[in-house]
Design an enzyme around this catalytic site. Sequence first.
Site, PDB file in Angstrom:
ATOM      1  N   LYS A 185      -6.839   2.789  18.311  1.00  0.00           N
ATOM      2  CA  LYS A 185      -6.833   3.623  17.098  1.00  0.00           C
ATOM      3  C   LYS A 185      -8.246   4.136  16.795  1.00  0.00           C
ATOM      4  CE  LYS A 185      -6.018   5.583  13.289  1.00  0.00           C
ATOM      5  NZ  LYS A 185      -5.368   6.871  13.185  1.00  0.00           N
ATOM      6  N   LEU A 186      -9.228   3.242  16.847  1.00  0.00           N
ATOM      7  CA  LEU A 186     -10.609   3.673  16.597  1.00  0.00           C
ATOM      8  C   LEU A 186     -11.044   4.672  17.669  1.00  0.00           C
ATOM      9  CD1 LEU A 186     -12.458   0.363  15.577  1.00  0.00           C
ATOM     10  CD2 LEU A 186     -11.541   2.134  14.091  1.00  0.00           C
TER      11      LEU A 186
ATOM     12  N   THR B 196     -15.346   2.128   4.090  1.00  0.00           N
ATOM     13  CA  THR B 196     -16.648   1.644   4.541  1.00  0.00           C
ATOM     14  C   THR B 196     -17.232   0.732   3.461  1.00  0.00           C
ATOM     15  OG1 THR B 196     -16.957   3.733   5.703  1.00  0.00           O
ATOM     16  CG2 THR B 196     -18.927   2.405   5.323  1.00  0.00           C
TER      17      THR B 196
ATOM     18  N   ARG C  85       0.217   5.006  -9.495  1.00  0.00           N
ATOM     19  CA  ARG C  85       0.724   5.558  -8.248  1.00  0.00           C
ATOM     20  C   ARG C  85       2.216   5.247  -8.073  1.00  0.00           C
ATOM     21  NH1 ARG C  85      -3.214   5.492  -2.901  1.00  0.00           N
ATOM     22  NH2 ARG C  85      -3.149   7.743  -2.727  1.00  0.00           N
TER      23      ARG C  85
ATOM     24  N   CYS D 262     -10.901   9.232   7.115  1.00  0.00           N
ATOM     25  CA  CYS D 262     -10.938   8.300   8.249  1.00  0.00           C
ATOM     26  C   CYS D 262     -11.974   8.562   9.342  1.00  0.00           C
ATOM     27  CB  CYS D 262      -9.560   8.207   8.860  1.00  0.00           C
ATOM     28  SG  CYS D 262      -8.417   7.412   7.725  1.00  0.00           S
ATOM     29  N   PHE D 263     -12.179   9.819   9.741  1.00  0.00           N
ATOM     30  CA  PHE D 263     -13.053  10.034  10.906  1.00  0.00           C
ATOM     31  C   PHE D 263     -14.409   9.344  10.716  1.00  0.00           C
ATOM     32  CE2 PHE D 263     -11.105  14.156  12.852  1.00  0.00           C
ATOM     33  CZ  PHE D 263     -10.059  13.409  13.341  1.00  0.00           C
TER      34      PHE D 263
ATOM     35  N   GLU E 271      -1.456   3.844  12.786  1.00  0.00           N
ATOM     36  CA  GLU E 271      -0.792   5.103  12.470  1.00  0.00           C
ATOM     37  C   GLU E 271      -1.660   6.269  12.930  1.00  0.00           C
ATOM     38  OE1 GLU E 271       2.340   5.706  11.394  1.00  0.00           O
ATOM     39  OE2 GLU E 271       1.573   7.625  12.081  1.00  0.00           O
TER      40      GLU E 271
ATOM     41  N   GLY F 242       0.839  -1.200   0.000  1.00  0.00           N
ATOM     42  CA  GLY F 242       0.000   0.000   0.000  1.00  0.00           C
ATOM     43  C   GLY F 242       0.872   1.247   0.000  1.00  0.00           C
TER      44      GLY F 242
HETATM   45  P1  NAD Z   1      -4.813   4.983   0.351  1.00  0.00           P
HETATM   46  O1  NAD Z   1      -6.049   4.627  -0.360  1.00  0.00           O
HETATM   47  O2  NAD Z   1      -4.154   6.293   0.110  1.00  0.00           O
HETATM   48  O3  NAD Z   1      -3.700   3.870   0.028  1.00  0.00           O
HETATM   49  C1  NAD Z   1      -3.942   2.501   0.057  1.00  0.00           C
HETATM   50  C2  NAD Z   1      -3.191   1.847  -1.103  1.00  0.00           C
HETATM   51  O4  NAD Z   1      -3.271   0.429  -0.979  1.00  0.00           O
HETATM   52  C3  NAD Z   1      -3.769   2.180  -2.473  1.00  0.00           C
HETATM   53  O5  NAD Z   1      -2.788   2.815  -3.280  1.00  0.00           O
HETATM   54  C4  NAD Z   1      -4.176   0.812  -3.049  1.00  0.00           C
HETATM   55  O6  NAD Z   1      -3.955   0.678  -4.453  1.00  0.00           O
HETATM   56  C5  NAD Z   1      -3.283  -0.132  -2.280  1.00  0.00           C
HETATM   57  N1  NAD Z   1      -3.758  -1.500  -2.245  1.00  0.00           N
HETATM   58  C6  NAD Z   1      -4.995  -1.961  -1.936  1.00  0.00           C
HETATM   59  N2  NAD Z   1      -5.024  -3.299  -1.985  1.00  0.00           N
HETATM   60  C7  NAD Z   1      -3.782  -3.703  -2.323  1.00  0.00           C
HETATM   61  C8  NAD Z   1      -3.193  -4.989  -2.526  1.00  0.00           C
HETATM   62  N3  NAD Z   1      -3.912  -6.103  -2.357  1.00  0.00           N
HETATM   63  N4  NAD Z   1      -1.900  -5.058  -2.887  1.00  0.00           N
HETATM   64  C9  NAD Z   1      -1.178  -3.915  -3.048  1.00  0.00           C
HETATM   65  N5  NAD Z   1      -1.677  -2.684  -2.867  1.00  0.00           N
HETATM   66  C10 NAD Z   1      -2.969  -2.574  -2.496  1.00  0.00           C
HETATM   67  O7  NAD Z   1      -5.109   4.783   1.893  1.00  0.00           O
HETATM   68  P2  NAD Z   1      -4.406   5.523   3.135  1.00  0.00           P
HETATM   69  O8  NAD Z   1      -5.002   6.863   3.325  1.00  0.00           O
HETATM   70  O9  NAD Z   1      -2.947   5.368   3.017  1.00  0.00           O
HETATM   71  O10 NAD Z   1      -4.948   4.628   4.324  1.00  0.00           O
HETATM   72  C11 NAD Z   1      -4.485   3.304   4.530  1.00  0.00           C
HETATM   73  C12 NAD Z   1      -4.935   2.828   5.898  1.00  0.00           C
HETATM   74  O11 NAD Z   1      -4.333   3.658   6.906  1.00  0.00           O
HETATM   75  C13 NAD Z   1      -6.429   2.895   6.145  1.00  0.00           C
HETATM   76  O12 NAD Z   1      -6.811   1.805   6.925  1.00  0.00           O
HETATM   77  C14 NAD Z   1      -6.606   4.186   6.934  1.00  0.00           C
HETATM   78  O13 NAD Z   1      -7.732   4.126   7.763  1.00  0.00           O
HETATM   79  C15 NAD Z   1      -5.349   4.236   7.746  1.00  0.00           C
HETATM   80  N6  NAD Z   1      -4.908   5.588   8.137  1.00  0.00           N
HETATM   81  C16 NAD Z   1      -4.945   6.609   7.239  1.00  0.00           C
HETATM   82  C17 NAD Z   1      -4.468   7.868   7.601  1.00  0.00           C
HETATM   83  C18 NAD Z   1      -4.492   9.033   6.656  1.00  0.00           C
HETATM   84  O14 NAD Z   1      -4.169  10.135   7.079  1.00  0.00           O
HETATM   85  N7  NAD Z   1      -4.838   8.868   5.395  1.00  0.00           N
HETATM   86  C19 NAD Z   1      -3.928   8.061   8.877  1.00  0.00           C
HETATM   87  C20 NAD Z   1      -3.896   6.981   9.757  1.00  0.00           C
HETATM   88  C21 NAD Z   1      -4.379   5.748   9.367  1.00  0.00           C
HETATM   89  C1  UGA Z   2      -7.040  12.349  11.551  1.00  0.00           C
HETATM   90  C2  UGA Z   2      -6.362  12.273  12.919  1.00  0.00           C
HETATM   91  O1  UGA Z   2      -6.056  13.597  13.363  1.00  0.00           O
HETATM   92  C3  UGA Z   2      -5.086  11.438  12.854  1.00  0.00           C
HETATM   93  O2  UGA Z   2      -4.538  11.296  14.155  1.00  0.00           O
HETATM   94  C4  UGA Z   2      -5.421  10.069  12.289  1.00  0.00           C
HETATM   95  O3  UGA Z   2      -4.251   9.302  12.148  1.00  0.00           O
HETATM   96  C5  UGA Z   2      -6.079  10.228  10.934  1.00  0.00           C
HETATM   97  O4  UGA Z   2      -7.273  11.047  11.070  1.00  0.00           O
HETATM   98  C6  UGA Z   2      -6.541   8.938  10.339  1.00  0.00           C
HETATM   99  O5  UGA Z   2      -6.728   7.960  11.026  1.00  0.00           O
HETATM  100  O6  UGA Z   2      -6.740   8.986   9.130  1.00  0.00           O
HETATM  101  P1  UGA Z   2      -6.677  13.772   9.338  1.00  0.00           P
HETATM  102  O7  UGA Z   2      -8.036  13.282   9.001  1.00  0.00           O
HETATM  103  O8  UGA Z   2      -5.594  13.602   8.345  1.00  0.00           O
HETATM  104  O9  UGA Z   2      -6.159  13.046  10.678  1.00  0.00           O
HETATM  105  O10 UGA Z   2      -6.712  15.320   9.705  1.00  0.00           O
HETATM  106  P2  UGA Z   2      -7.271  16.132  10.984  1.00  0.00           P
HETATM  107  O11 UGA Z   2      -6.318  17.197  11.262  1.00  0.00           O
HETATM  108  O12 UGA Z   2      -7.622  15.236  12.082  1.00  0.00           O
HETATM  109  O13 UGA Z   2      -8.589  16.813  10.405  1.00  0.00           O
HETATM  110  C7  UGA Z   2      -9.748  16.049  10.099  1.00  0.00           C
HETATM  111  C8  UGA Z   2     -10.889  16.983   9.739  1.00  0.00           C
HETATM  112  O14 UGA Z   2     -11.348  17.676  10.895  1.00  0.00           O
HETATM  113  C9  UGA Z   2     -10.497  18.068   8.738  1.00  0.00           C
HETATM  114  O15 UGA Z   2     -11.540  18.270   7.828  1.00  0.00           O
HETATM  115  C10 UGA Z   2     -10.283  19.292   9.609  1.00  0.00           C
HETATM  116  O16 UGA Z   2     -10.469  20.483   8.917  1.00  0.00           O
HETATM  117  C11 UGA Z   2     -11.353  19.064  10.652  1.00  0.00           C
HETATM  118  N1  UGA Z   2     -11.061  19.767  11.933  1.00  0.00           N
HETATM  119  C12 UGA Z   2      -9.985  19.409  12.667  1.00  0.00           C
HETATM  120  C13 UGA Z   2     -11.907  20.773  12.368  1.00  0.00           C
HETATM  121  O17 UGA Z   2     -12.905  21.095  11.704  1.00  0.00           O
HETATM  122  N2  UGA Z   2     -11.634  21.391  13.547  1.00  0.00           N
HETATM  123  C14 UGA Z   2     -10.570  21.068  14.311  1.00  0.00           C
HETATM  124  O18 UGA Z   2     -10.379  21.685  15.389  1.00  0.00           O
HETATM  125  C15 UGA Z   2      -9.714  20.061  13.858  1.00  0.00           C
END
Ligand code: NAD
Ligand code: UGA
Length: 464
Positions: free
Chosen positions: A222-223, A95, A40, A278-279, A162, A10
Amino acid sequence: MKIKNICCIGAGYVGGPTMAVIAQKCPNINITVVDINEKRIKQWNDPDVEKIPIYEPGLSAIVKEARGRNLFFSTDVDKAIDEADMIFISVNTPTKTYGIGKGMAADLKYIELCARQIARVAKNDKIVIEKSTLPVRTAAALKNILDNTGNGVKYQILSNPEFLAEGTAVQDLLNPDRVLIGGDIETEKGREAVNALVDIYASWIPKENILTTNVWSSELSKLTANAFLAQRVSSINAMSQLCEVTGADVDEVARAVGKDSRIGPKFLQSSVGFGGSCFQKDILNLVYIARSFNLQEVADYWEQVIIMNDHQKRRFAANMVQTMYNTVAGKKIAILGWAFKKDTNDTRESAAIYVADYLLNEQAEIVVYDPKVTEEQIYSDLDYLGSRSGDANRQAVTVVNDSIEACEEAHAVALLTEWDEFKELDWQKIYDQMLKPAFLFDGRRLLEPKAKKKIGFEFYAIGN
Ligand code: NAD
Ligand code: UGA
C-alpha cells in the site's frame, strides 16, 4: 467460515464508501459503521441522503439502497464490536505532530485505541482487518495488544489496504484493479480468515483480481503504490518547469512518453502539486521507516518526491507574484477551486491552501469559490496553518457561491482545482469584469490557452 456481522470502526472517506458498497453487494451481511464523531454519524443517518458527510459521485444512491436494510451508522462502538465476526479498522493514521518521528511517522494512537477497545469488549473470536494505511509490521503490534489485553478470545489479523481514489471511490470499489488481502497464510486458521474475506469480495470481484499475500507484503504494498503514484506526479511536475524554460509543452511530452506501453498514459497530468490526505503522509511514513532501518539512500530517494511537490506549489504562487509586477499587496485574486481534486469535498493538503497562504503573506486579498467546499472548511484550513490569526484570515479571504462573482474586479484568477464546470464558464464575461491587464493562472492545465489569450487574458499555464 460465513460472516454474518461486520463492524467498521471509522466512518470516514474510506470506511463509509467501502462499507456501503459491501452492504450493497452482500445483502445477507449486516454492517455497522461506527465512529466517535457524533456529528459525522448524524450526517450519515440524515433522512436526506444527499446530506451524507462525503461527496462522491454515485455514493448517495448506494447508501439509500442499503441504509436501514443491512447498513447502519452508529456511535455505539462497543455494541458493534461485540456483535461482529469481522471488524475493519478504518480510522485515520495522520502524520505525527509531536514527539519521536514528529512530522514524519504515522500517528498510530487511533489504531491502538481501537485495538484496546476490541480487546476489552470482544467475547468471541474475531477477524480484525487493517483497512487503514499502516507502517509495515503494524499487525504485529495489533496482535500483541489483542492477545495480551483481551479476554482470552482468538484473533486473526488481516491487512486489506484500500486503493480507492476520492472522486472515483464508488467506481474504484465496484471495479477495482485488484483487492489485496494479507494474512497468516502459513496456518490453517489464517487461511480460513483470508478466505472469509476473499468470499465477501468475490460477491462482485473476479477471483483473479483478489490477491492474497503475507501480512507484511500487503502492508508495504500500500505504501509502495502511493509512493509510485505520487512519484509520477512529481516527475511530470519536474518536467513542467523544464518545459517552461525550453519552449516544450508538458502535455505534449506527457502524451509522447505515456504512449510507451511500459510507461503508460495515466497519472502524468502536470499540476500545481498533488494534495490529498495520503500521498504526503504515506511517503513521509515510508521515509521514516527507511531511516529507522538506517537506509539513508532509500529515504532520500523517496523524500525527493515531497520536496519536488512543495517546490511546485511554491513556484506557482511565486510566479503569480512575479508576473504581476512583483507585488500583489492589496490586489484582489480569485481562487477557483479549493478541493485537492475535482469531484470531492475533501481539502486535506490541497495545493490551494498553500498557494492562498503564500499570496496572503504577500498581502493579497483572496476570494474563493469551490462548488463543494464550505466556507467553514476554507477558513479552518487556513487557520490550521497558523500563519496568521483567524480574524486576519477572515478579513483577507472572502468565500462566495458563484465563480463569476469571485472574479469581479479581480486582478487575477488562479484556477487550482480541475472542476469540469470551470471549462464551461463564460470567460468573456469574466474578462470584461476584471481589472486590466487580466491575469489568468491555470494550475491544472484545464483551459485552452489560445482561446483565453484571444479574449485578452494574460494567460499562464503550468508547464507551458
Ligand atoms: P477520515 O479521517 O475521513 O476518517 C477516519 C474516521 O475515524 C474519523 O471519522 C474519526 O472520527 C474516526 N475515528 C478515529 N478514531 C476512532 C476510534 N477510536 N473509534 C471510532 N472512530 C474513530 O480518514 P479516511 O480518509 O477515511 O482514511 C482512513 C484510513 O484509510 C487512513 O489510514 C488513510 O491513509 C487510508 N486511506 C484513505 C484513502 C482516502 O482516499 N481518503 C484511500 C485509501 C486509504
Ligand atoms: C490516492 C491514490 O490514487 C489511491 O489509490 C489511494 O488509495 C489514495 O491516494 C489513498 O491512499 O488515500 P487520492 O489522493 O484520493 O488517491 O486521489 P488521486 O487521484 O491519487 O490524486 C491525488 C493528487 O494528485 C490530487 O491532488 C491530484 O490532483 C493530483 N494528481 C493526480 C496530479 O496532479 N496529476 C495526476 O496525473 C494525477
